[in-house]
Design a protein around this motif. Structure first.
Motif, PDB file in Angstrom:
ATOM      1  N   LEU A 245       0.508  -1.317   0.384  1.00 27.78           N
ATOM      2  CA  LEU A 245       0.151  -0.009  -0.279  1.00 27.78           C
ATOM      3  C   LEU A 245       0.957   1.111   0.293  1.00 27.78           C
ATOM      4  CD1 LEU A 245      -2.348  -1.225   2.543  1.00 27.78           C
ATOM      5  CD2 LEU A 245      -2.587  -1.255   0.341  1.00 27.78           C
ATOM      6  N   ALA A 246       0.273   2.244  -0.762  1.00 32.58           N
ATOM      7  CA  ALA A 246       1.267   3.571  -1.022  1.00 32.58           C
ATOM      8  C   ALA A 246       0.996   4.058  -0.945  1.00 32.58           C
ATOM      9  CB  ALA A 246       2.456   3.547  -1.809  1.00 32.58           C
ATOM     10  N   GLU A 247       0.339   5.470  -0.171  1.00 36.99           N
ATOM     11  CA  GLU A 247      -0.298   6.320   0.038  1.00 36.99           C
ATOM     12  C   GLU A 247       0.446   7.613  -0.716  1.00 36.99           C
ATOM     13  OE1 GLU A 247      -0.010   4.248   4.440  1.00 36.99           O
ATOM     14  OE2 GLU A 247       1.225   4.728   2.803  1.00 36.99           O
ATOM     15  N   SER A 248      -0.060   8.326  -0.975  1.00 34.10           N
ATOM     16  CA  SER A 248       0.217  10.432  -1.570  1.00 34.10           C
ATOM     17  C   SER A 248      -0.707  10.701  -1.174  1.00 34.10           C
ATOM     18  CB  SER A 248       0.588  10.020  -3.253  1.00 34.10           C
ATOM     19  OG  SER A 248      -0.944   9.651  -4.157  1.00 34.10           O
ATOM     20  N   GLY A 249      -0.179  12.545  -1.585  1.00 35.90           N
ATOM     21  CA  GLY A 249      -1.489  13.286  -1.844  1.00 35.90           C
ATOM     22  C   GLY A 249      -1.609  14.066  -0.036  1.00 35.90           C
ATOM     23  N   GLY A 250       0.047  13.428   0.807  1.00 38.09           N
ATOM     24  CA  GLY A 250      -0.198  14.237   2.004  1.00 38.09           C
ATOM     25  C   GLY A 250       0.887  15.877   1.496  1.00 38.09           C
ATOM     26  N   GLY A 251       0.375  16.915   2.470  1.00 40.84           N
ATOM     27  CA  GLY A 251       0.956  18.006   2.382  1.00 40.84           C
ATOM     28  C   GLY A 251       0.833  18.644   3.515  1.00 40.84           C
ATOM     29  N   LEU A 252       1.578  20.602   3.322  1.00 46.58           N
ATOM     30  CA  LEU A 252       0.513  21.181   4.311  1.00 46.58           C
ATOM     31  C   LEU A 252      -0.493  22.199   3.373  1.00 46.58           C
ATOM     32  CD1 LEU A 252       1.281  23.254   6.533  1.00 46.58           C
ATOM     33  CD2 LEU A 252       2.853  24.509   5.258  1.00 46.58           C
ATOM     34  N   VAL A 253      -1.561  22.754   4.160  1.00 42.04           N
ATOM     35  CA  VAL A 253      -2.377  23.233   3.787  1.00 42.04           C
ATOM     36  C   VAL A 253      -2.978  24.200   4.893  1.00 42.04           C
ATOM     37  CG1 VAL A 253      -4.327  21.269   4.396  1.00 42.04           C
ATOM     38  CG2 VAL A 253      -5.006  22.910   3.265  1.00 42.04           C
ATOM     39  N   GLN A 254      -3.402  25.365   4.233  1.00 41.50           N
ATOM     40  CA  GLN A 254      -4.325  25.597   5.615  1.00 41.50           C
ATOM     41  C   GLN A 254      -5.406  26.093   6.325  1.00 41.50           C
ATOM     42  OE1 GLN A 254      -4.132  30.212   4.357  1.00 41.50           O
ATOM     43  NE2 GLN A 254      -2.234  30.552   4.394  1.00 41.50           N
ATOM     44  N   ALA A 255      -6.265  26.281   7.293  1.00 38.57           N
ATOM     45  CA  ALA A 255      -7.645  25.366   8.130  1.00 38.57           C
ATOM     46  C   ALA A 255      -8.587  26.085   7.402  1.00 38.57           C
ATOM     47  CB  ALA A 255      -6.928  26.385   9.483  1.00 38.57           C
ATOM     48  N   GLY A 256      -9.568  25.072   6.529  1.00 39.64           N
ATOM     49  CA  GLY A 256     -10.925  25.477   5.835  1.00 39.64           C
ATOM     50  C   GLY A 256      -9.898  24.741   4.648  1.00 39.64           C
ATOM     51  N   GLY A 257      -8.950  24.260   4.210  1.00 37.77           N
ATOM     52  CA  GLY A 257      -8.219  23.997   2.694  1.00 37.77           C
ATOM     53  C   GLY A 257      -9.310  22.448   2.716  1.00 37.77           C
ATOM     54  N   SER A 258      -8.683  21.870   1.858  1.00 36.79           N
ATOM     55  CA  SER A 258      -8.753  20.743   1.112  1.00 36.79           C
ATOM     56  C   SER A 258      -7.822  19.982   1.129  1.00 36.79           C
ATOM     57  CB  SER A 258      -9.589  20.604   0.433  1.00 36.79           C
ATOM     58  OG  SER A 258     -11.121  20.916   0.784  1.00 36.79           O
ATOM     59  N   LEU A 259      -7.530  19.025   0.761  1.00 37.92           N
ATOM     60  CA  LEU A 259      -6.212  17.483  -0.131  1.00 37.92           C
ATOM     61  C   LEU A 259      -7.310  16.016   0.055  1.00 37.92           C
ATOM     62  CD1 LEU A 259      -3.449  18.116   2.703  1.00 37.92           C
ATOM     63  CD2 LEU A 259      -3.123  18.527   0.659  1.00 37.92           C
ATOM     64  N   ARG A 260      -6.851  15.530  -0.800  1.00 37.33           N
ATOM     65  CA  ARG A 260      -7.265  14.398  -1.152  1.00 37.33           C
ATOM     66  C   ARG A 260      -5.814  13.638  -1.184  1.00 37.33           C
ATOM     67  NH1 ARG A 260      -9.588  11.705  -6.973  1.00 37.33           N
ATOM     68  NH2 ARG A 260      -7.506  12.006  -7.267  1.00 37.33           N
TER      69      ARG A 260
END
Length: 125
Positions: free
Chosen positions: A4-19
């Motif tokens: 299993l290999a995860e991706s898509g993480g990162g730094l985001v401001q509160a209220g933002g989105s990530l997938r």
């Protein structure tokens, strides 16, 4: 061995989105329940969301209901976690998990057989 290999993480401001994405290999993906867990600093591995191996059932932690959505694409052997309205308390390492014909209502990490390496999500306030 299942991978299993995860991706898509990162730094985001509160209220933002990530997938987040989790690509699975060396398995018959459609036969596996898939889940997302997270580990925040100083805390244990907590359940976030899961989806059944038949694809019809989903479950969410109360803390993410209405903000996160889990989905799967069996043709791509991939499970996703769409995270909206992110909060600082969502900051954690997020892990993908798999279990052969497991229950999507398994909320304990002990109930899942395979794990990815994790991806860091940091939400700045």
């Amino acid at each position: 061995q299942v991978q299993l290999a995860e991706s898509g993480g990162g730094l985001v401001q509160a209220g933002g989105s990530l997938r987040l994405s989790c690509a699975a290999s060396r398995l018959t993906f459609s036969n596996y329940a898939m889940g997302w867990f997270r580990v925040a600093p100083g805390k244990e591995r907590d359940f976030v969301a899961s989806i059944g191996w038949r694809g019809g059932g989903t479950a969410y932690a109360d803390s993410v209901k209405g903000r996160f959505t889990i989905s799967r694409d069996n043709a791509k052997n991939t499970v996703y976690l769409q995270m909206n309205s992110l909060k600082s308390e969502d900051t954690a390492v997020y892990y993908c998990a798999a279990d052969w014909r497991g229950s999507y209502s398994e909320f304990s990490a002990r109930g899942w057989s395979y794990w990815g390496q994790g991806t860091q999500v940091t939400v700045s306030s």
